[in-house]
Design a protein around this motif. Structure first.
Motif: not given
Length: 492
Positions: A398-401, A410-412, A417-418, A427-431
C-alpha cells in the motif's frame, strides 16, 4: 559510469531468466548474445568512523576495516561468477573524500562501477502522532532515521539498468551464494503459484503428504484467516505469492579476547546451553545425522586477520538473537520447498503454519507473537529482481515501494515516524508488515546456511542480554521438534 544500456522493463519469466543468467558458467557470460547478469549492490553506512556506541571502539576506521572488506568479499564472489556488479554507497556523513573513494575503487575487482551519495541524511519537521508539528516554532532538522529510506530513490532511478538489486546495511556480509539461493527459492514459489492458477480448483496440494486424520481443526485466535495448526493444507496462488525467501542475521561466537570468560560460555553451566524455551521445545539434534549440518563457511567464512570476525567458525559458533522458537511455525510446503520454518508475520497476512506453541506448549495464556519487536527477525536489508520490485510497488505494498511516498498511506510524509523506524526501510519490515509477505526459512541445513547473513560487527553478543541467544544449530533442532509434533498431530 555505473550502468550500461537499459534492460527491458519486463520479461515473460523474469525470475527464471535472472536465475539462468546468475548460474550459467562464468566463461559463457561474454560469449552468448545476452549480456551478463547485472547486479546493483546498494550499501548504506551512517558513520565513517565508529562512535564508541553499541560495543564499538570510538574512532575505529569503520569504512576501511569493516565496510570495505565485506563489500569486496561480496562483490568478488559475484564477479567470479561472471556477473556485472556495480556498487552504490549511501553515506550519512558529510563528505567521502577523494582519497577514500580511491581506496574503495582500488580494492574492488576490475570492471566494478562505484558511485557514492554522501551527506545523504534527509531533513524533516518532527511531528506528533496526529501529523501536526510538535510546536509552533518547529525548526527543520536532520532525520537520521531517514537515511535508511534513501536507497529506494537509488533503486527507482536505476530500475531499468539492472536485473537484480541488493540493499543492505553496511556490516552485512552478502555473497553470490545468498543471491542464487534466493533466486532458486523465488523461482520455485513462482512456479507453484502459476500451477495453482492453472489448476481446476485454484489450489495446489503437497504430493504424497501424510494422511490428516484430525476430526477438528483449530480456528484463528486473532485476525488471521487460518488457525495455528496448518501442516500441509492446499495453497492458493494468492497464498503462494505471499511467500518470501527470508534471511536472518547471525554472529560468530568470538572468544579470542575473553576466552572462557565470554558471558555466553562462562562457568560450568553456560547460558548459551540454557536458551529460552529449551524445556518447552527441546532441540531434536538427530537431524544432523539424517539430513546434515549447517555450513558456517557460507555466511561467515571470512579470511583470518580481521579484528571483528574470528576465522574458521564451526557450526555451533553461529548465534541467533533476533527471534526465538516461540515466534516460529513450520509447514510442509508444495514442490521443492518442502519443510520450512515460518517467521512471524502480521496476523492478517498469515497463510498458515503449525505454530511451535500449538496445544498450549507455552502455557494456556500464551498467544502467538505477531508484532513483538524482539522476535521479528531483523535481516538488515532486502534483495529482489526487477520484476519483484515492480510487484511490490504496483500490487503488494500500500502506497508503493518506491518514491515519491506522498499518499495517504504515508500520512503524506514518509519521514513521519508513524511509518516506522530504521528497520521499516532497511530491514525489510515494510515487506513483512505492510506488504503482507510471509518469510520462510528452509529446514534443509544446506539451504538454510544460505539464508543466514553475517552481522560482521559481531557486537550483539557483547551488548545484548545473554538470555536472548541460542546456537543456530540448536534452534534448527527446535524446529525439527516442532516438525515432529506437527506430524504427530495429523494422527488425530
Amino acid at each position: 559510469r555505473l550502468s550500461a544500456s537499459p534492460l527491458p522493463l519486463s520479461h515473460p519469466h523474469d525470475l527464471e531468466r535472472a536465475l539462468s543468467l546468475a548460474t550459467r558458467p562464468a566463461e559463457d557470460t561474454f560469449t552468448e548474445d545476452e549480456p551478463p547478469f547485472r547486479v546493483l549492490f546498494v550499501i548504506t553506512t551512517l558513520s565513517e568512523y565508529d562512535r564508541g556506541t553499541r560495543g564499538t571502539t570510538s574512532g575505529a576506521d569503520r569504512l576501511k576495516d569493516l565496510v570495505l572488506p565485506l563489500m569486496v568479499d561480496g562483490v568478488a564472489s559475484m564477479v567470479e561468477r561472471g556477473w556485472h556488479v556495480d556498487v552504490y554507497l549511501i553515506c550519512g556523513f558529510e563528505t567521502l573524500s577523494e582519497s577514500r573513494r580511491e581506496m574503495i575503487t582500488e580494492a574492488l575487482p576490475d570492471g566494478v562501477g562505484f558511485e557514492a551519495w554522501d551527506d545523504a541524511i534527509p531533513y524533516f519537521y518532527e511531528k506528533k502522532y496526529n501529523g501536526n508539528l510538535k510546536s509552533d516554532d518547529q525548526t527543520i532538522e536532520l532525520a537520521s532515521h531517514g537515511l535508511a529510506r534513501q536507497h529506494r530513490f537509488v533503486v527507482r532511478d536505476k530500475l531499468l539498468d539492472y536485473d537484480f538489486f541488493l540493499a543492505f546495511e553496511d556490516d552485512m556480509r552478502i555473497t553470490a551464494d545468498h543471491v542464487v539461493n534466493f533466486l532458486e527459492m523465488s523461482v520455485e514459489i513462482d512456479r507453484l503459484a502459476r500451477m495453482a492458477e492453472e489448476s481446476p480448483d485454484g489450489k495446489i496440494d503437497v504430493p504424497n503428504a501424510p494422511e490428516d486424520r484430525r476430526r477438528a481443526r483449530g480456528t484463528s485466535t486473532d485476525k488471521a484467516s487460518v488457525g495455528n495448526d496448518v501442516v500441509h493444507d492446499p495453497m492458493t496462488a494468492e497464498q503462494l505469492r505471499r511467500l518470501w525467501p527470508g534471511f536472518i542475521r547471525t554472529e560468530v561466537l568470538d572468544t579470542r579476547e575473553l576466552g572462557t570468560s565470554h558471558p555466553l560460555i562462562l562457568g560450568s553451566n553456560p547460558k548459551i546451553d540454557h536458551y529460552k524455551w529449551k524445556d518447552h521445545v527441546p532441540a531434536s539434534m538427530g537431524y544432523e545425522k539424517e539430513v546434515g549440518t549447517l555450513d558456517p563457511t557460507v555466511c561467515c567464512g571470512v579470511p583470518p586477520g580481521r579484528s571483528r570476525t574470528p576465522p574458521d567458525p564451526n557450526k555451533d559458533d553461529l548465534l541467533l538473537w533476533e527471534t526465538d522458537i516461540s515466534a516460529m511455525g513450520v509447514r510442509l510446503y508444495p514442490g521443492e520447498i518442502g519443510w520450512a520454518a515460518a517467521m512471524t508475520v502480521e496476523d492478517r497476512a498469515d497463510v498458515g503454519s503449525y505454530w511451535s506453541g500449538e496445544g498450549g506448549v507455552f502455557g494456556p495464556d500464551m498467544k502467538r507473537p505477531r508484532r513483538v519487536d524482539a522476535l521479528l527477525g531483523q535481516q538488515a536489508g532486502w534483495m529482489a529482481s526487477r520484476s519483484q520490485i515492480l510487484y511490490f510497488h504496483e500490487h503488494a505494498c500500500p502506497g508503493g515501494f518506491l518514491p515519491p511516498f506522498d499518499g495517504s498511506e504515508w500520512f503524506h510524509d514518509s519521514l513521519h515516524t508513524r511509518n516506522g523506524a530504521v528497520e521499516f526501510w532497511s530491514g525489510g519490515y515494510q515487506l513483512f508488515g505492510r506488504c503482507y509477505f510471509n518469510r520462510i526459512l528452509s529446514m534443509d541445513p544446506k539451504r538454510l546456511s544460505k539464508q543466514l547473513l553475517y552481522h560482521a560487527s559481531n557486537n550483539k553478543q557483547r551488548t545484548a542480554k545473554s538470555d536472548k541467544f541460542v546456537r543456530f544449530s540448536h534452534f534448527l533442532g527446535q524446529l525439527y521438534t516442532v516438525k515432529e509434533r506437527a506430524l504427530k498431530s495429523l494422527q488425530g
